[in-house]
Design a protein around this motif. Sequence first.
Motif, PDB file in Angstrom:
ATOM      1  N   LEU A 573       0.855  -1.188   0.000  1.00  0.00           N
ATOM      2  CA  LEU A 573       0.000   0.000   0.000  1.00  0.00           C
ATOM      3  C   LEU A 573       0.889   1.236   0.000  1.00  0.00           C
ATOM      4  O   LEU A 573       1.481   1.587   1.021  1.00  0.00           O
ATOM      5  N   LEU A 574       0.997   1.892  -1.147  1.00  0.00           N
ATOM      6  CA  LEU A 574       1.806   3.104  -1.274  1.00  0.00           C
ATOM      7  C   LEU A 574       0.944   4.361  -1.283  1.00  0.00           C
ATOM      8  O   LEU A 574       1.365   5.416  -0.848  1.00  0.00           O
ATOM      9  N   ASN A 575      -0.274   4.246  -1.791  1.00  0.00           N
ATOM     10  CA  ASN A 575      -1.171   5.389  -1.896  1.00  0.00           C
ATOM     11  C   ASN A 575      -2.591   4.935  -1.577  1.00  0.00           C
ATOM     12  O   ASN A 575      -3.245   4.293  -2.401  1.00  0.00           O
ATOM     13  N   PRO A 576      -3.107   5.242  -0.380  1.00  0.00           N
ATOM     14  CA  PRO A 576      -4.458   4.808  -0.019  1.00  0.00           C
ATOM     15  C   PRO A 576      -5.541   5.322  -0.956  1.00  0.00           C
ATOM     16  O   PRO A 576      -6.642   4.777  -0.987  1.00  0.00           O
ATOM     17  N   ALA A 577      -5.253   6.348  -1.719  1.00  0.00           N
ATOM     18  CA  ALA A 577      -6.257   6.876  -2.640  1.00  0.00           C
ATOM     19  C   ALA A 577      -6.562   5.905  -3.766  1.00  0.00           C
ATOM     20  O   ALA A 577      -7.631   5.966  -4.374  1.00  0.00           O
ATOM     21  N   ILE A 578      -5.652   4.975  -4.055  1.00  0.00           N
ATOM     22  CA  ILE A 578      -5.891   4.024  -5.144  1.00  0.00           C
ATOM     23  C   ILE A 578      -5.839   2.577  -4.666  1.00  0.00           C
ATOM     24  O   ILE A 578      -6.201   1.670  -5.411  1.00  0.00           O
ATOM     25  N   GLY A 579      -5.417   2.338  -3.426  1.00  0.00           N
ATOM     26  CA  GLY A 579      -5.365   0.971  -2.913  1.00  0.00           C
ATOM     27  C   GLY A 579      -4.015   0.316  -3.148  1.00  0.00           C
ATOM     28  O   GLY A 579      -3.057   0.937  -3.615  1.00  0.00           O
ATOM     29  N   GLY A 733       2.450  -3.861   9.477  1.00  0.00           N
ATOM     30  CA  GLY A 733       2.624  -3.089   8.261  1.00  0.00           C
ATOM     31  C   GLY A 733       2.693  -1.604   8.528  1.00  0.00           C
ATOM     32  O   GLY A 733       2.051  -1.086   9.443  1.00  0.00           O
ATOM     33  N   ASN A 734       3.498  -0.918   7.718  1.00  0.00           N
ATOM     34  CA  ASN A 734       3.653   0.531   7.802  1.00  0.00           C
ATOM     35  C   ASN A 734       2.725   1.171   6.776  1.00  0.00           C
ATOM     36  O   ASN A 734       2.816   0.875   5.586  1.00  0.00           O
ATOM     37  N   THR A 735       1.786   2.014   7.232  1.00  0.00           N
ATOM     38  CA  THR A 735       0.827   2.674   6.350  1.00  0.00           C
ATOM     39  C   THR A 735       1.111   4.171   6.322  1.00  0.00           C
ATOM     40  O   THR A 735       1.153   4.813   7.371  1.00  0.00           O
ATOM     41  N   VAL A 736       1.292   4.683   5.127  1.00  0.00           N
ATOM     42  CA  VAL A 736       1.588   6.101   4.955  1.00  0.00           C
ATOM     43  C   VAL A 736       0.467   6.743   4.151  1.00  0.00           C
ATOM     44  O   VAL A 736       0.143   6.288   3.055  1.00  0.00           O
ATOM     45  N   VAL A 737      -0.171   7.756   4.725  1.00  0.00           N
ATOM     46  CA  VAL A 737      -1.144   8.579   4.010  1.00  0.00           C
ATOM     47  C   VAL A 737      -0.509   9.964   3.873  1.00  0.00           C
ATOM     48  O   VAL A 737      -0.428  10.698   4.862  1.00  0.00           O
ATOM     49  N   PRO A 738       0.009  10.309   2.694  1.00  0.00           N
ATOM     50  CA  PRO A 738       0.758  11.562   2.552  1.00  0.00           C
ATOM     51  C   PRO A 738       0.006  12.764   3.105  1.00  0.00           C
ATOM     52  O   PRO A 738      -1.152  13.002   2.777  1.00  0.00           O
ATOM     53  N   GLY A 739       0.681  13.486   4.000  1.00  0.00           N
ATOM     54  CA  GLY A 739       0.111  14.686   4.588  1.00  0.00           C
ATOM     55  C   GLY A 739      -0.884  14.429   5.702  1.00  0.00           C
ATOM     56  O   GLY A 739      -1.395  15.371   6.299  1.00  0.00           O
ATOM     57  N   ALA A 741      -0.964  10.840   7.747  1.00  0.00           N
ATOM     58  CA  ALA A 741      -0.536   9.908   8.788  1.00  0.00           C
ATOM     59  C   ALA A 741       0.626   9.053   8.307  1.00  0.00           C
ATOM     60  O   ALA A 741       0.808   8.805   7.111  1.00  0.00           O
ATOM     61  N   ASN A 742       1.440   8.633   9.263  1.00  0.00           N
ATOM     62  CA  ASN A 742       2.487   7.635   9.048  1.00  0.00           C
ATOM     63  C   ASN A 742       2.409   6.695  10.242  1.00  0.00           C
ATOM     64  O   ASN A 742       2.877   7.024  11.324  1.00  0.00           O
ATOM     65  N   ILE A 743       1.803   5.546  10.046  1.00  0.00           N
ATOM     66  CA  ILE A 743       1.400   4.673  11.143  1.00  0.00           C
ATOM     67  C   ILE A 743       1.985   3.278  10.948  1.00  0.00           C
ATOM     68  O   ILE A 743       2.056   2.768   9.828  1.00  0.00           O
ATOM     69  N   TYR A 744       2.396   2.643  12.047  1.00  0.00           N
ATOM     70  CA  TYR A 744       2.733   1.219  12.023  1.00  0.00           C
ATOM     71  C   TYR A 744       1.628   0.467  12.755  1.00  0.00           C
ATOM     72  O   TYR A 744       1.268   0.808  13.886  1.00  0.00           O
TER      73      TYR A 744
END
Length: 762
Positions: A573-579, A733-739, A741-744
């Motif tokens: 998951l690199l960009n939650p906007a597209i999955g 997993g490390n989830t990054v939502v640009p601008g 959140a940066n969450i593990y």
Amino acid sequence: MKKSSYISALFVSACCVAATAPAFAQAAPDSEIKEIIVTAQNRKENVQNVPIAISVVSGEALKSRGVTDFTSVQKVSPALQITSDTNNTRVTVRGIGSLTNNEAQDQSIAVNIDGEYLNRPTILNAAIFDLDRVEVLRGPQGTLYGRNSTGGAVNFITRKPGERNAFNGSVSYGNFNALHLEAGADLVLGEAGAIRVAGFFRQHDGYSYHANTPFSPSAAFVPSTSNRSDDDHTGGVRISMRLKPVAGLTIDGSVEHVEQDVIPAAQMWTDMTGAAYNPGTSTTTCGNGWTVAGTTVGGVQCVPSNINVQAGRDRSTFNSPLIGVGSLHQISTALRARVAYDLGFATLTYTGGYRSTKNTGGNALSPAFFFTNYGGRVKTQSHELRLNGTMGGVQWQTGVFYFYEKQNTNGGLYSPFIGANGSYVNYFRHPTNSKSLSGFGQVEVPLTDKLTAVVGARYTQDDRDAAFTNYAFAFGSGPIELTTQPSTTTQLGYSGSKFTWAAGLNYKPNSATMIYAKVSTGYKAGGFDGAGTNFRAETNTAYEGGVKLKLGQHILNFAGFYYDYKDLQNDVLLNPAIGAQTFNAGKARIYGLEIDSTLRITPNDTLTTSINLLHAKYVDFTASIASYNIGTAPTSPLTANLAGNRLPQTPNFVITLGYDHVFRLGGAGTLTFSAFTRYKGNYYLDFYNYASARQGERTQTDLSLEYKPANKRYSVQAFVRNLEDYRSMAYAGNTVVPGVANIYNFQFAAPRTYGVRLGVDF
């Protein structure tokens, strides 16, 4: 269906059939190691004569060991690793598996219930009940039956109607208010056949406790107030039929309905932007365990390689996401049939299955998101027509297989903290159709009275199409089903085919020894991901050899294997906007050694052992990486070659030891003490091999004490499972939502459970 209705459906249906049963089935004696008959090669044969590395466990043993759902099946097969990510089940055999929710991606391990093929990770979480046995086959199995597989197959064989009127049932109760009810009854309809009605209900309170109070600034969103997650309320009924209307014709059919209400396991989470865990502000280095993976204008790109943010934390008590926990409801109905007719020179068999599954509800995600689900549906059907027989000592089989899957997702990632009513970060509808058609065959030719050659082949054609609709950022929408907001729709398609084969030699110098060697190839179709990008099919060339020995009352088996794996499909998951996006690893190398034994030390003492050693690493894998950027954000994602990294969910070793002792009490019956422990080596939950995603080695021990009277009509068992009370990681997993959140995130397996179980068998 309400929870009380599950119990009513279970016992009313089962007991009504039982009430008409004047004769009762008798249990088999337990004075020696029983011959295990399997159908892994589509014929009944002793498992020791099957040239496949295979684990087989009976239905009674599954109950005794507390196997009540798919995730717990790994207790009985050391080469099988199963984890659960909220309501998604991940299966890995010998390092091969699929860690994906992608609508256009298949499972690497073929999972079947009575020949019905299951493909979606949500459906794999279906309840497992009233089983005759489970067969776990390692290695590609494409020339034998069903859907192709690159890594292996898990076959669930349900209990069929018997030849006598009979009733069996059990009830268990334990900590976490755990209740498990199961019952089944056979009713003979004369010489024509019989029916069986079986059902179950299980529940337990949540394994994880959350002390924080959920809140939401949006009046449109009302969070759950539960302070526990990872609970379960599941029940279902299956009606099976076996008819033999004329000589040579056998008809098996079943209808099954299962409903599940759960609060999915809330993820433990850590904000990586907090002062204790972020990489700092240096434009040349990364701090707090982060490492430099690239450079950007005026700074560096940091990845959390060496930081372990979950070390030392309580895995049973932790804060849920700020908005609380989720709630999911799944309904699944299946129809299955098998018709076999003996033609004399061969047997013609049709096996088919149809399933419809619907998911609703939502899942809370950290730090304060809610993933809505407005009715995700999956409809599948699978059909296989097979002809197999023996001619001149040559055993042969050939067939065709067709699979069709229609699915749709309808929901998105919602945040109540953005705007007065909350907003959707993403929202999508992904109706996807998948078709697979294949022809296969295998022959076994005796070269001498002791040596047999095996040759098999398969040709598979796979096609997919989809219309992926992604909605734009929906500011102030509220937590509703989106229908009119701006969106883009992309038409997607994939078509591919593959020829796979198998060849081997089986040497049987005597009735107690089987030596085999084979080469087989596996294939998993390609597809497309949430970004609309196509990915390639993955392939596996597997080399394997083994020895199966029956030494008096003892069994000793060896298997060694080497896999040349290419184009592995990996999701990130690199960009939650597209999955999630899918990348093909160039190559992986997997090899290992498996040893298992069953030793009857005395008529009252049985010792089982297994050793599984596994090496599974990427040889070439260039993938994109989510990074913490100090300086100007780059215009393209960071990429790196992960060669040398270990595949996810691949412990470097698994060692098991089981011991059973029977205390014979004369006319009073028997008392059986059982102990089973598994020592699993370390493994990673991601392919980046970050320190936070590393699960260290540990043991897990189960104990039980069971009493049976001389007539074996009932049993009483006291049990404890996971004696160590250690909750191993099931997801990281490390989830990054640009601008944003940066969450593990982390999830964990079940803690220690204990209780008592009462069983009856008439």
